[in-house]
Design a protein around this motif. Structure first.
Motif, PDB file in Angstrom:
ATOM      1  N   ASP A 285     -50.419  19.899   1.357  1.00  0.00           N
ATOM      2  CA  ASP A 285     -50.805  18.497   2.031  1.00  0.00           C
ATOM      3  C   ASP A 285     -50.628  17.634   0.538  1.00  0.00           C
ATOM      4  N   ASN A 286     -50.460  18.121  -0.190  1.00  0.00           N
ATOM      5  CA  ASN A 286     -49.684  16.617  -1.297  1.00  0.00           C
ATOM      6  C   ASN A 286     -48.501  16.214  -1.757  1.00  0.00           C
ATOM      7  N   ALA A 287     -48.779  14.829  -0.948  1.00  0.00           N
ATOM      8  CA  ALA A 287     -47.259  14.134  -0.763  1.00  0.00           C
ATOM      9  C   ALA A 287     -46.594  13.665  -2.218  1.00  0.00           C
ATOM     10  N   ASN A 288     -47.722  14.007  -3.497  1.00  0.00           N
ATOM     11  CA  ASN A 288     -46.908  13.880  -4.961  1.00  0.00           C
ATOM     12  C   ASN A 288     -46.147  15.510  -5.207  1.00  0.00           C
ATOM     13  N   ASP A 289     -47.483  16.296  -5.216  1.00  0.00           N
ATOM     14  CA  ASP A 289     -46.735  17.479  -5.327  1.00  0.00           C
ATOM     15  C   ASP A 289     -45.658  18.361  -4.463  1.00  0.00           C
ATOM     16  N   GLU A 290     -45.582  18.020  -2.850  1.00  0.00           N
ATOM     17  CA  GLU A 290     -44.827  18.074  -2.102  1.00  0.00           C
ATOM     18  C   GLU A 290     -43.393  17.593  -2.717  1.00  0.00           C
ATOM     19  N   GLU A 291     -43.174  16.205  -2.713  1.00  0.00           N
ATOM     20  CA  GLU A 291     -41.823  15.526  -3.370  1.00  0.00           C
ATOM     21  C   GLU A 291     -41.297  16.060  -5.486  1.00  0.00           C
ATOM     22  N   LEU A 292     -42.325  16.981  -5.497  1.00  0.00           N
ATOM     23  CA  LEU A 292     -42.091  16.990  -7.040  1.00  0.00           C
ATOM     24  C   LEU A 292     -41.866  18.500  -6.483  1.00  0.00           C
ATOM     25  N   MET A 293     -42.309  18.978  -6.085  1.00  0.00           N
ATOM     26  CA  MET A 293     -41.844  20.623  -5.588  1.00  0.00           C
ATOM     27  C   MET A 293     -39.978  20.023  -5.022  1.00  0.00           C
ATOM     28  N   LEU A 294     -39.840  19.703  -4.096  1.00  0.00           N
ATOM     29  CA  LEU A 294     -38.065  19.513  -4.080  1.00  0.00           C
ATOM     30  C   LEU A 294     -37.773  19.144  -4.714  1.00  0.00           C
ATOM     31  N   ARG A 295     -37.350  18.058  -5.895  1.00  0.00           N
ATOM     32  CA  ARG A 295     -37.177  17.572  -6.997  1.00  0.00           C
ATOM     33  C   ARG A 295     -37.175  19.313  -6.909  1.00  0.00           C
ATOM     34  N   ALA A 296     -37.554  19.848  -7.655  1.00  0.00           N
ATOM     35  CA  ALA A 296     -37.552  20.977  -8.598  1.00  0.00           C
ATOM     36  C   ALA A 296     -36.906  21.768  -7.879  1.00  0.00           C
ATOM     37  N   PHE A 297     -36.773  22.146  -6.484  1.00  0.00           N
ATOM     38  CA  PHE A 297     -36.128  23.034  -5.578  1.00  0.00           C
ATOM     39  C   PHE A 297     -34.261  22.437  -6.229  1.00  0.00           C
ATOM     40  N   ARG A 298     -34.412  21.044  -6.462  1.00  0.00           N
ATOM     41  CA  ARG A 298     -32.983  20.739  -6.039  1.00  0.00           C
ATOM     42  C   ARG A 298     -32.576  21.026  -7.537  1.00  0.00           C
ATOM     43  N   LYS A 299     -33.493  20.532  -8.669  1.00  0.00           N
ATOM     44  CA  LYS A 299     -33.071  21.036  -9.956  1.00  0.00           C
ATOM     45  C   LYS A 299     -32.516  22.508 -10.094  1.00  0.00           C
ATOM     46  N   SER A 300     -33.133  23.169  -9.463  1.00  0.00           N
ATOM     47  CA  SER A 300     -32.994  24.683  -9.658  1.00  0.00           C
ATOM     48  C   SER A 300     -31.771  24.852  -8.795  1.00  0.00           C
ATOM     49  N   ASN A 301     -31.012  24.169  -8.194  1.00  0.00           N
ATOM     50  CA  ASN A 301     -29.688  24.516  -7.565  1.00  0.00           C
ATOM     51  C   ASN A 301     -30.654  25.148  -6.200  1.00  0.00           C
ATOM     52  N   ILE A 302     -31.599  25.071  -5.625  1.00  0.00           N
ATOM     53  CA  ILE A 302     -32.054  25.984  -4.391  1.00  0.00           C
ATOM     54  C   ILE A 302     -31.562  24.915  -3.410  1.00  0.00           C
TER      55      ILE A 302
END
Lengths: 145, 568
Positions: free
Chosen positions: A11-28
């Motif tokens: 539900d937290n927009a910050n966490d969501e964005e960081l998570m998506l960024r982390a996926f990108r950084k991890s090449n997922i």
């Protein structure tokens, strides 16, 4: 054709964005379905309400489930998913800020496959997401749909 | 009679006889308090008067008993055979019975053939054997009461035969003896009744003491009749509790005073006690009194008669109203504490979850900024960003440490066998793995086992060894030691390092929350670790203290059990 998706219940927009960024950084590269409360999550899994017409081709590879959620909390979502024939085998990783013993015990007791505490340090956060992706998307063999 | 100063033998004998009677009478009078001695004195003095053998027999109802003998014959003469204190029925008593029935027998010269009509052959043989030459048997009587029979036996021929004067003297002595015996019996009876009276007095005293005890027992003590269940006895505490006098209570039942349901309960318990014939313990029972409802802890006891049947019911009731109230208050206070703890729990939970979430955003987006726009910032800008991230992470550490501290306080203490040596090895191995460059000499005493909460003991060692690791970081010859010593009789464990140490002037500050003796730049830390260890020691009823000097290392001691006595 199957679409191997990651479901993020957060539900937290910050966490969501960081998570998506982390996926990108991890090449997922998998598509990430973001659901912002427990009720929406259940609608998605059981194809009802706003998600009645969701693509049938979505095959959920792993669910990253926060515990503190609006409407229906994470543990209740977990309970509902484990109680239903259609969703009882989906890998579910609890991803939360809390490291309280009671949450761990309850989470595993209800059938969570894994329990990960979100680190504050973003470097560690990316690392955790990368390992999660590696394990659940590459190493782990999901139950046949 | 001659008055010329010379005396005839008769006058001599008379004088002797009078003297004898006089001294004997005196002796009798003095012996009346000792019945046994009196009888012996009679036998001895009569025998001396004759002078020969005297036998005293006493009559009691229709039996006769030989009670005293004085033989008064020289050594070598044949001895009488007799058994003292053996009672014979009067009908076989022969000559004694004859004397009792018809008065005295006087035989100055004994006639065995005549005696055969009155005595059995054994008796006659005995008289012959002791060489009886004369016999005088006369009743011991006084004031119309027949007390016994006195035998006087003249043996052999050393003395002249018994004559009238002997008879007179013996009769006189017998009269005095009878009177003395009667007096002695009266005294005995008097003493007996005196003893009875004393015993009665003691019984009364004992009963009075018992009454006083029952009366003054500060618990309600009551006795009920086993059949009718009416009160037969109550003490003062009962009157005070029930607000009724014993006059109002005696003879009544519970139904006369208490609401029907209460009375039925009391009576049911009475019957249970009497039927089971054992003590019944009623841990709590309400009772209606003028001071409102009181709560009693009552024990009911059956009291049995000689045949073992319940005769009375004894009840002892202790008023537990105040104690019950105190317990209720205590449990209310405990409930309030539990509520507060639950609130604290949920507060901690929120802290864990909610405070960390924005920190993650601060750290994450600072990182994103550095990564995505780092090229547009100069070195100073990038340093600022790094400071933002450091601070966010430091705050996360603070939150985690505070949560640990709170958990240490809240969690239930579960003691188990804990191997501190093994725990220390694990902690130091982890520290070494995270900091592979460090070279630290480790000295852990083997087999340090104790009873403690394993989880809390691990947190304590984590903190102490973590500190030692941290404060020796600037030494190339770093050394960390875990050992055991005895302090005030209990095991004290210690963690010693040769690191930065501290000034003993500040030792009291070591264990306070957020208290730090070093700058963050010098040695990083939250200032919560030692406070947490101190709480862990306290939870175990132990304590923590430290020794050290600046630049000379520090030693932290802790105990995990109560010290029996400790000098401050």
């Amino acid at each position: 054709m199957q679409d191997r998706v990651i479901v993020l219940v957060e539900d937290n927009a910050n966490d969501e964005e960081l998570m998506l960024r982390a996926f990108r950084k991890s090449n997922i590269g998998n598509r990430v379905v973001v659901l912002r409360d427990g009720a929406e999550a259940l609608d998605y899994f059981f194809c009802r309400g706003a998600h009645a017409g969701r693509p049938a081709s979505d095959v959920v590879q792993v669910v990253l489930l926060d515990l503190k959620l609006p409407k229906i909390d994470g543990l209740d979502v977990l309970r509902a998913l484990r109680a239903d024939e259609r969703t009882r085998l989906i890998p579910i990783v609890i991803l939360t800020s809390s490291a309280e013993d009671q949450d761990l015990v309850l989470g595993y007791g209800l059938g969570a496959n894994s329990y990960v505490r979100k680190p504050v340090d973003f470097t560690q956060f990316v690392d955790a997401v990368r390992q999660l992706g590696l394990y659940w998307l590459v190493i782990n063999l999901a139950a046949p749909a | 009679m001659a008055d010329d100063g010379t005396s005839t033998p008769l006058v001599e004998r008379l004088r002797d006889g009078l003297r004898l009677v006089s001294t004997a009478t005196q002796a009798f009078a003095e012996s009346t308090s000792d019945y046994r001695r009196l009888l012996d004195t009679i036998a001895r003095d009569v025998a001396a008067a004759i002078p020969d053998t005297c036998i005293v027999n006493l009559l009691s109802g229709d039996t006769i008993t030989l009670v005293a003998v004085h033989e008064g014959v020289p050594d070598g003469a044949p001895r009488l055979r007799y058994v003292l204190d053996q009672a014979y029925p009067l009908r076989v008593a022969g000559l004694s019975a004859e004397v009792i029935a018809h008065g005295r027998v006087f035989m100055p010269r004994v006639d065995f053939e005549a005696l055969a009509a009155h005595m059995n052959p054994e008796g006659i043989d005995q008289l012959r054997r002791i060489d009886t030459t004369g016999l005088l048997v006369l009743p011991l009587a006084t004031r119309g009461e027949l007390l016994g029979v006195l035998w006087v036996v003249r043996r052999g021929h050393r003395h002249p035969p018994l004559d009238e004067l002997d008879l007179e003297i013996v009769q006189d002595l017998a009269n005095h003896a009878a009177l003395a015996i009667l007096n002695a019996r009266l005294i005995q009876r008097l003493e007996h009744s005196e003893r009875l009276r004393a015993a009665e007095e003691r019984a009364v005293q004992a009963s009075r003491l018992l009454d006083a005890i029952i009366e003054n027992i500060p618990d309600m003590v009551f006795v009920k009749d086993a059949a009718a269940l009416t009160f037969v006895r109550l003490n003062r505490a009962s009157e005070q509790l029930l607000g009724l006098s014993r006059d109002q209570l005696i003879g009544k039942t519970d139904f006369d005073f208490f609401p029907a349901s209460e009375a039925e309960f009391f009576v049911a318990k009475d019957r249970e006690t009497l039927a089971a014939n054992r003590v019944v313990d009623i841990a709590e029972e309400p009772i209606h009194t003028p001071h409102g409802t009181r709560w009693l802890h009552t024990k009911k006891v059956p009291l049995l008669d000689a045949a073992g049947r319940p005769q009375y019911l004894l009840g002892i009731s202790h008023d537990i109203t105040e104690r019950k109230q105190a317990i209720a208050e205590l449990s209310a206070a405990k409930a309030a504490t539990d509520d507060a703890n639950r609130e604290l729990e949920s507060f901690s939970y929120s802290v864990a979850h909610d405070l960390r979430t924005p920190l993650r955003a601060i750290d994450g987006f600072s990182q994103a900024l550095a990564e995505d726009y780092g090229d547009r910032l100069d070195a100073e800008g990038r340093r600022y960003l790094a400071r933002v991230r450091d601070s966010a992470q430091r705050m996360a550490e603070l939150i985690d440490d505070l949560l640990t501290l709170s958990r240490v306080t809240r969690s239930e203490l579960r003691r188990d066998r804990v191997d501190l040596s093994a725990l220390a090895h694990t902690v130091l191995a982890t520290l070494q793995r995270l900091d592979p460059e460090r070279r630290v000499e480790i000295a852990i005493a083997p087999g340090l086992a104790t009873d403690a909460d394993p989880h809390l003991a691990a947190i304590a060692l984590d903190n102490l060894l973590g500190n030692a690791w941290k404060f020796t970081a600037k030494r190339s010859d770093a050394r960390i030691e875990l050992g055991e010593t005895i302090c005030d009789g209990v095991a004290a464990y210690y963690v010693r390092d040769n690191g930065a140490g501290f000034d003993m002037a500040y030792r009291d500050k070591l264990f306070g929350v957020f208290q730090r003796l070093h700058s963050e730049a010098e040695f990083p830390g939250t200032g919560i670790g030692l406070a947490t260890v101190a709480r862990i020691a306290k939870r175990h009823r132990g304590r923590i203290w430290a020794e050290g000097a600046p630049g000379a290392g520090a030693t932290f001691y802790f105990t995990l059990t109560e010290q029996p006595c400790r000098t401050a």
